[in-house]
Design a protein around this motif. Structure first.
Motif, PDB file in Angstrom:
ATOM      1  N   LYS A 192     -32.666 -18.477 -52.034  1.00  0.00           N
ATOM      2  CA  LYS A 192     -32.769 -19.934 -52.094  1.00  0.00           C
ATOM      3  C   LYS A 192     -34.149 -20.347 -52.576  1.00  0.00           C
ATOM      4  CE  LYS A 192     -31.857 -24.093 -49.522  1.00  0.00           C
ATOM      5  NZ  LYS A 192     -31.407 -24.712 -48.305  1.00  0.00           N
ATOM      6  N   GLN A 193     -35.176 -19.667 -52.093  1.00  0.00           N
ATOM      7  CA  GLN A 193     -36.542 -19.986 -52.496  1.00  0.00           C
ATOM      8  C   GLN A 193     -36.738 -19.677 -53.981  1.00  0.00           C
ATOM      9  OE1 GLN A 193     -39.568 -17.841 -50.369  1.00  0.00           O
ATOM     10  NE2 GLN A 193     -41.069 -19.479 -50.656  1.00  0.00           N
ATOM     11  N   GLU A 194     -36.191 -18.560 -54.470  1.00  0.00           N
ATOM     12  CA  GLU A 194     -36.286 -18.214 -55.880  1.00  0.00           C
ATOM     13  C   GLU A 194     -35.578 -19.250 -56.748  1.00  0.00           C
ATOM     14  OE1 GLU A 194     -34.678 -14.299 -56.210  1.00  0.00           O
ATOM     15  OE2 GLU A 194     -36.403 -13.365 -55.193  1.00  0.00           O
ATOM     16  N   ASN A 195     -34.406 -19.705 -56.294  1.00  0.00           N
ATOM     17  CA  ASN A 195     -33.661 -20.719 -57.040  1.00  0.00           C
ATOM     18  C   ASN A 195     -34.420 -22.042 -57.069  1.00  0.00           C
ATOM     19  OD1 ASN A 195     -31.608 -18.949 -57.606  1.00  0.00           O
ATOM     20  ND2 ASN A 195     -30.291 -19.650 -55.935  1.00  0.00           N
ATOM     21  N   ASP A 196     -35.047 -22.393 -55.963  1.00  0.00           N
ATOM     22  CA  ASP A 196     -35.820 -23.641 -55.910  1.00  0.00           C
ATOM     23  C   ASP A 196     -37.024 -23.573 -56.848  1.00  0.00           C
ATOM     24  OD1 ASP A 196     -34.046 -24.680 -54.106  1.00  0.00           O
ATOM     25  OD2 ASP A 196     -35.316 -24.319 -52.330  1.00  0.00           O
ATOM     26  N   GLU A 197     -37.681 -22.404 -56.907  1.00  0.00           N
ATOM     27  CA  GLU A 197     -38.837 -22.250 -57.792  1.00  0.00           C
ATOM     28  C   GLU A 197     -38.407 -22.284 -59.248  1.00  0.00           C
ATOM     29  OE1 GLU A 197     -40.761 -18.660 -56.603  1.00  0.00           O
ATOM     30  OE2 GLU A 197     -41.537 -19.521 -54.748  1.00  0.00           O
ATOM     31  N   ASP A 198     -37.259 -21.671 -59.576  1.00  0.00           N
ATOM     32  CA  ASP A 198     -36.766 -21.665 -60.950  1.00  0.00           C
ATOM     33  C   ASP A 198     -36.383 -23.069 -61.403  1.00  0.00           C
ATOM     34  OD1 ASP A 198     -37.121 -18.960 -61.002  1.00  0.00           O
ATOM     35  OD2 ASP A 198     -34.990 -18.462 -60.692  1.00  0.00           O
ATOM     36  N   GLN A 199     -35.869 -23.875 -60.509  1.00  0.00           N
ATOM     37  CA  GLN A 199     -35.446 -25.221 -60.861  1.00  0.00           C
ATOM     38  C   GLN A 199     -36.610 -26.199 -60.922  1.00  0.00           C
ATOM     39  OE1 GLN A 199     -32.394 -26.305 -58.088  1.00  0.00           O
ATOM     40  NE2 GLN A 199     -30.892 -24.874 -58.948  1.00  0.00           N
ATOM     41  N   ASN A 203     -46.767 -27.189 -59.476  1.00  0.00           N
ATOM     42  CA  ASN A 203     -46.630 -27.434 -58.058  1.00  0.00           C
ATOM     43  C   ASN A 203     -47.728 -28.388 -57.610  1.00  0.00           C
ATOM     44  OD1 ASN A 203     -44.465 -25.765 -57.788  1.00  0.00           O
ATOM     45  ND2 ASN A 203     -45.662 -23.997 -57.125  1.00  0.00           N
ATOM     46  N   TYR A 204     -47.447 -29.158 -56.616  1.00  0.00           N
ATOM     47  CA  TYR A 204     -48.410 -30.094 -56.064  1.00  0.00           C
ATOM     48  C   TYR A 204     -49.620 -29.363 -55.516  1.00  0.00           C
ATOM     49  CZ  TYR A 204     -50.342 -33.794 -53.177  1.00  0.00           C
ATOM     50  OH  TYR A 204     -51.192 -34.707 -52.588  1.00  0.00           O
ATOM     51  N   GLU A 205     -49.405 -28.224 -54.878  1.00  0.00           N
ATOM     52  CA  GLU A 205     -50.506 -27.461 -54.290  1.00  0.00           C
ATOM     53  C   GLU A 205     -51.447 -26.948 -55.364  1.00  0.00           C
ATOM     54  OE1 GLU A 205     -48.749 -24.434 -51.934  1.00  0.00           O
ATOM     55  OE2 GLU A 205     -47.872 -25.838 -50.505  1.00  0.00           O
ATOM     56  N   GLU A 206     -50.901 -26.515 -56.501  1.00  0.00           N
ATOM     57  CA  GLU A 206     -51.735 -26.009 -57.581  1.00  0.00           C
ATOM     58  C   GLU A 206     -52.590 -27.122 -58.168  1.00  0.00           C
ATOM     59  OE1 GLU A 206     -48.636 -22.559 -59.057  1.00  0.00           O
ATOM     60  OE2 GLU A 206     -49.092 -24.248 -60.372  1.00  0.00           O
ATOM     61  N   LEU A 207     -52.071 -28.322 -58.185  1.00  0.00           N
ATOM     62  CA  LEU A 207     -52.825 -29.462 -58.731  1.00  0.00           C
ATOM     63  C   LEU A 207     -53.973 -29.857 -57.813  1.00  0.00           C
ATOM     64  CD1 LEU A 207     -49.891 -31.686 -60.024  1.00  0.00           C
ATOM     65  CD2 LEU A 207     -51.448 -30.286 -61.387  1.00  0.00           C
ATOM     66  N   MET A 208     -53.786 -29.649 -56.520  1.00  0.00           N
ATOM     67  CA  MET A 208     -54.803 -30.042 -55.546  1.00  0.00           C
ATOM     68  C   MET A 208     -56.024 -29.136 -55.631  1.00  0.00           C
ATOM     69  SD  MET A 208     -53.822 -32.692 -53.898  1.00  0.00           S
ATOM     70  CE  MET A 208     -54.859 -32.687 -52.468  1.00  0.00           C
TER      71      MET A 208
END
Length: 165
Positions: free
Chosen positions: A147-154, A159-164
């Motif tokens: 589920k986590q892999e599918n969420d990341e692919d979609q 990501n918000y965290e990377e922007l911060m």
């Protein structure tokens, strides 16, 4: 000792008298606290009528919480040891009592038997339950990874965290 005339007798005799005297005597018969309560009630009802509209019975019921969407691919939780015991017990009970068709009666008898059983007798059902629970935990970790892999692919890639940072 002289007796005071009762208020009710005066009231009854005053029926032929002046209507003003009757009204005064009625006031004597009423308790004063109800007059205050009535005036307070009328004040409150007029205030509440100004502020809010009357609610229908449908509006008084609490609104149900929105249901979570269930994922059909998510593994189901395994039954407890009692339910594994119930499967075995139900078969035996129906063989011994073919005339009993009520699930309620079967459930009651099963519960009573489970309470009486010693830990040694229950161990076999606990073992089955722990095996199934371990299999469920493995399946659940796999499901969460997928589920986590599918969420990341979609996701859009940012990501918000990377922007911060």
């Amino acid at each position: 000792m002289t007796k005071k005339p009762s208020k009710t007798k005066d009231f009854l005799s005053a029926s032929a008298e002046n209507p003003l005297k009757i009204a005064e005597k009625e006031k004597l018969l009423k308790p004063k606290s109800t007059e205050k309560k009535m005036t307070m009630r009328t004040r409150q009802s007029t205030r509440s009528a100004e502020i809010t509209k009357p609610m229908s019975p449908k509006e008084l019921k609490p609104k149900p919480k929105p249901k979570k969407k269930e994922d059909s691919k998510m593994p189901k939780k395994p039954p407890t040891a009692f339910f594994y015991f119930l499967e075995d017990f139900r078969k035996e009970y129906q063989k011994q009592n073919p005339d009993v068709k009520s699930m309620r009666d079967v459930g009651k008898a099963c519960g009573e038997k489970w309470k009486i059983m010693s830990y040694e007798e229950k161990v076999q059902y606990y073992d089955i339950a722990t095996e199934k629970r371990a299999a469920f935990d493995d399946a659940m970790t796999e499901y969460k990874k997928r589920k986590q892999e599918n969420d990341e692919d979609q996701g859009s890639g940012d990501n918000y965290e990377e922007l911060m940072y």
